[in-house]
Motif scaffolding. Sequence first.
Motif, short mmCIF file in Angstrom:
data_model
loop_
_atom_site.label_atom_id
_atom_site.label_comp_id
_atom_site.label_asym_id
_atom_site.label_seq_id
_atom_site.Cartn_x
_atom_site.Cartn_y
_atom_site.Cartn_z
N ARG A 1 83.42 81.80 -37.12
CA ARG A 1 84.17 80.61 -36.26
C ARG A 1 83.14 79.74 -35.47
N PHE A 2 82.19 80.45 -34.93
CA PHE A 2 80.89 79.73 -34.29
C PHE A 2 80.09 78.91 -35.46
N LYS A 3 79.98 79.39 -36.59
CA LYS A 3 79.32 78.63 -37.74
C LYS A 3 80.04 77.39 -37.93
N ARG A 4 81.43 77.22 -37.89
CA ARG A 4 82.16 75.98 -38.17
C ARG A 4 82.12 74.99 -36.82
N GLU A 5 81.77 75.83 -35.92
CA GLU A 5 81.60 74.89 -34.68
C GLU A 5 80.33 74.21 -34.77
N GLY A 6 79.58 74.53 -35.64
CA GLY A 6 78.03 74.07 -35.63
C GLY A 6 77.09 74.79 -34.78
N TYR A 7 77.43 75.69 -34.16
CA TYR A 7 76.60 76.65 -33.49
C TYR A 7 75.45 77.27 -34.20
N GLU A 8 74.24 77.55 -33.52
CA GLU A 8 73.22 78.01 -34.11
C GLU A 8 73.27 79.56 -33.91
#
Length: 226
Positions: A33-40
């Motif tokens: 989910r965080f990856k889809r949000e573009g987070y590192e």
Amino acid sequence: MKKILFAVTSHPTLTPDHPTGVYLEEFAIPYERFKREGYELEVVSPKGGITPIDPASLNISDQQKEDWKDSFQALEQAKPINGMIADHFDALYFPGGHGAMLDLPETTEVAELLMDFVEQDKIVAAVCHGPAAFVQAKYADGTPFVSGKQITGFTNEEEKEMGLTETVPFLLESKLKELGAHFIATPNWQSHVQCDGKLITGQNPQSSAALAEKIIQKLKSKATVK
């Protein structure tokens, strides 16, 4: 870009005949989910290297295996937690699994890292057995980190239903209460997320998705790293 640090267990067994590790969905659902949000995203553990995965959490579909392939890869490349600091991260997240009960409370660097995030007024989150990482964390005056805080985690009743009350090193709910936390539980296996300022906790594996959304909500409300 927001940056989230995942801190996971390195411990592969609860007892010699009971393998454990990180509970997969508690890592993979937020990670993806965080990856889809573009987070590192970065992963650390007490020992670094390959993270053991609780076999009980590996009964997943072929589609989930495909969807979570980045999570599997990340769990094979954890960095050692020693020397890690909060400066370049916005949030610290502890997934659960019974392995977290064995090494996270016993690793000095875990408590030090957690309090570094707290002192910098950053988000700290944990789900299921992940709050075991809070047990040794204290403020400079000796006050337990969880004292007076509204918190949740894997409950005594859920541990009882698992048949592991006498096997785990301590009951997480009981321990957090002993340290002064206001522990809030809901019925077994229901999604439940508790927020106390920038402390965000989830009760069980079923809470993983809701906890991830709450972390995202908090991160969007205020940029914590310049």
